[in-house]
Write a protein that holds these residues in place. Structure first.
Motif, PDB file in Angstrom:
ATOM      1  N   GLY A  53       0.805  -1.221   0.000  1.00 35.49           N
ATOM      2  CA  GLY A  53       0.000   0.000   0.000  1.00 35.49           C
ATOM      3  C   GLY A  53       0.829   1.258   0.000  1.00 35.49           C
ATOM      4  N   VAL A  54       2.014   1.196  -0.579  1.00 41.20           N
ATOM      5  CA  VAL A  54       2.869   2.374  -0.698  1.00 41.20           C
ATOM      6  C   VAL A  54       3.180   2.582  -2.171  1.00 41.20           C
ATOM      7  N   THR A  55       3.910   3.638  -2.481  1.00 41.65           N
ATOM      8  CA  THR A  55       4.256   3.906  -3.872  1.00 41.65           C
ATOM      9  C   THR A  55       5.614   3.298  -4.211  1.00 41.65           C
ATOM     10  N   VAL A  56       5.818   3.096  -5.490  1.00 47.66           N
ATOM     11  CA  VAL A  56       7.127   2.631  -5.951  1.00 47.66           C
ATOM     12  C   VAL A  56       8.193   3.646  -5.585  1.00 47.66           C
ATOM     13  N   ARG A  57       7.852   4.908  -5.686  1.00 45.10           N
ATOM     14  CA  ARG A  57       8.811   5.963  -5.336  1.00 45.10           C
ATOM     15  C   ARG A  57       9.245   5.835  -3.877  1.00 45.10           C
ATOM     16  N   THR A  58       8.292   5.498  -3.000  1.00 52.73           N
ATOM     17  CA  THR A  58       8.627   5.321  -1.580  1.00 52.73           C
ATOM     18  C   THR A  58       9.618   4.185  -1.394  1.00 52.73           C
ATOM     19  N   LEU A  59       9.375   3.069  -2.075  1.00 54.03           N
ATOM     20  CA  LEU A  59      10.292   1.935  -1.956  1.00 54.03           C
ATOM     21  C   LEU A  59      11.678   2.287  -2.492  1.00 54.03           C
ATOM     22  N   HIS A  60      11.724   3.040  -3.560  1.00 56.82           N
ATOM     23  CA  HIS A  60      13.020   3.470  -4.092  1.00 56.82           C
ATOM     24  C   HIS A  60      13.742   4.362  -3.073  1.00 56.82           C
ATOM     25  N   HIS A  61      12.970   5.213  -2.414  1.00 58.67           N
ATOM     26  CA  HIS A  61      13.569   6.106  -1.405  1.00 58.67           C
ATOM     27  C   HIS A  61      14.107   5.301  -0.228  1.00 58.67           C
ATOM     28  N   TRP A  62      13.330   4.332   0.249  1.00 57.31           N
ATOM     29  CA  TRP A  62      13.801   3.504   1.366  1.00 57.31           C
ATOM     30  C   TRP A  62      15.031   2.692   0.954  1.00 57.31           C
ATOM     31  N   ASP A  63      15.061   2.286  -0.273  1.00 54.24           N
ATOM     32  CA  ASP A  63      16.223   1.563  -0.794  1.00 54.24           C
ATOM     33  C   ASP A  63      17.452   2.479  -0.771  1.00 54.24           C
ATOM     34  N   ALA A  64      17.284   3.707  -1.281  1.00 51.18           N
ATOM     35  CA  ALA A  64      18.404   4.649  -1.335  1.00 51.18           C
ATOM     36  C   ALA A  64      18.915   5.002   0.061  1.00 51.18           C
ATOM     37  N   GLU A  65      17.994   5.027   1.044  1.00 50.43           N
ATOM     38  CA  GLU A  65      18.370   5.358   2.416  1.00 50.43           C
ATOM     39  C   GLU A  65      18.951   4.155   3.155  1.00 50.43           C
ATOM     40  N   GLY A  66      18.949   2.993   2.521  1.00 44.59           N
ATOM     41  CA  GLY A  66      19.466   1.796   3.158  1.00 44.59           C
ATOM     42  C   GLY A  66      18.535   1.203   4.181  1.00 44.59           C
TER      43      GLY A  66
END
Length: 263
Positions: free
Chosen positions: A16-29
């Motif tokens: 229930g989140v956006t792809v952009r959010t997952l990319h951001h969490w990925d970038a933040e480690g």
């Protein structure tokens, strides 16, 4: 790719989140996909999804990303203590929001009816001569003006004690009007001009009152039956005297009363 591995889009849909959010969490480690497809696309495993679900829960609780990272990865971080702290912060936010909600209700009510006092309390605080119908009449007449909005905003924050104080100052000013007429003060003399300036400053506690606007009020004091009756009951002819005194004071400040407008 196995059945328990998801692409970024699939994982975002499940959580229930956006792809952009997952990319951001990925970038933040914070949460990274740990598998890859045969074509080289990054995939989330079940363990990755379990971590992501915890991230989502902590985010919904209001924790920042650094705090979440610590809870997930720092063995020395006390999760219970962190959640207690977040709980205290949440309670404080709820309290502030409740205060804001109360202020908004007061503001709405003040815009709709003026003083936030019952009819009985208005007479008690504002004096027996006060007519509880006056605010509604004023709103019908001036409700679409900036001055009414300013009046309502100040009324919303004014306590009964502050209303009572304002009433005392108004009654004292009216007594001084009567005394000045008895003493022979005439519009345009020093005593009358001082009283007119006191009137303008006192009325500006409701909303900023310019001298041009004060001239307009003076006209209303004499022409409106309710206002005229109020002032003439204090002293015969006081409504006309006050209007003329305001006009003379305006002339002293370079304003032509005949052309003064509400501005």
């Amino acid at each position: 790719m196995t059945d328990d591995q998801l692409t970024v889009g699939q994982a975002a849909q499940r959580l229930g989140v956006t792809v952009r959010t997952l990319h951001h969490w990925d970038a933040e480690g914070l949460a990274r996909p740990s598998a890859r497809s045969a074509a080289g696309y990054r995939l989330y495993t079940q363990a990755d999804l379990d971590r992501l679900e915890r991230v989502v829960v902590y985010r919904e609780l209001g924790l920042g990303l650094n705090a979440i990272c610590g809870l997930l990865d720092d063995p020395d971080m006390d999760a219970v203590e962190a959640l207690h702290e977040q709980s205290a912060q949440t309670e404080e936010r709820i309290h502030r929001l409740q205060q804001l909600q109360e202020s908004l209700r007061n503001m709405i009510e003040a815009h709709e009816r003026g003083p936030l006092l019952s009819s009985e309390r208005q007479k008690e605080v504002l004096g027996e001569g006060w007519n509880p119908d006056w605010p509604a009449q004023a709103r019908a007449r001036w409700g679409d003006t900036a001055q009414w909005r300013q009046y309502a905003e100040r009324a919303a924050a004014r306590t009964p004690d502050k209303w009572a104080e304002l009433t005392r100052h108004t009654e004292k000013l009216e007594d001084d009007f009567v005394r000045a007429v008895h003493d022979g003060a005439v519009p345009g003399d020093v005593q009358a001009n001082e009283l007119v300036e006191r009137h303008r400053k006192l009325f500006s506690r409701y909303f900023p009152l310019t001298r041009q606007m004060q001239v307009c009020l003076g006209r209303v004091y004499e022409s409106d039956p309710a206002f005229a009756a109020h002032y003439d009951a204090l002293h015969p002819g006081l409504a006309m005297w006050l209007r003329e005194a305001i006009n003379e004071s305006a002339r002293l400040h370079g304003i032509d009363p005949d052309t003064a407008s509400w501005e």
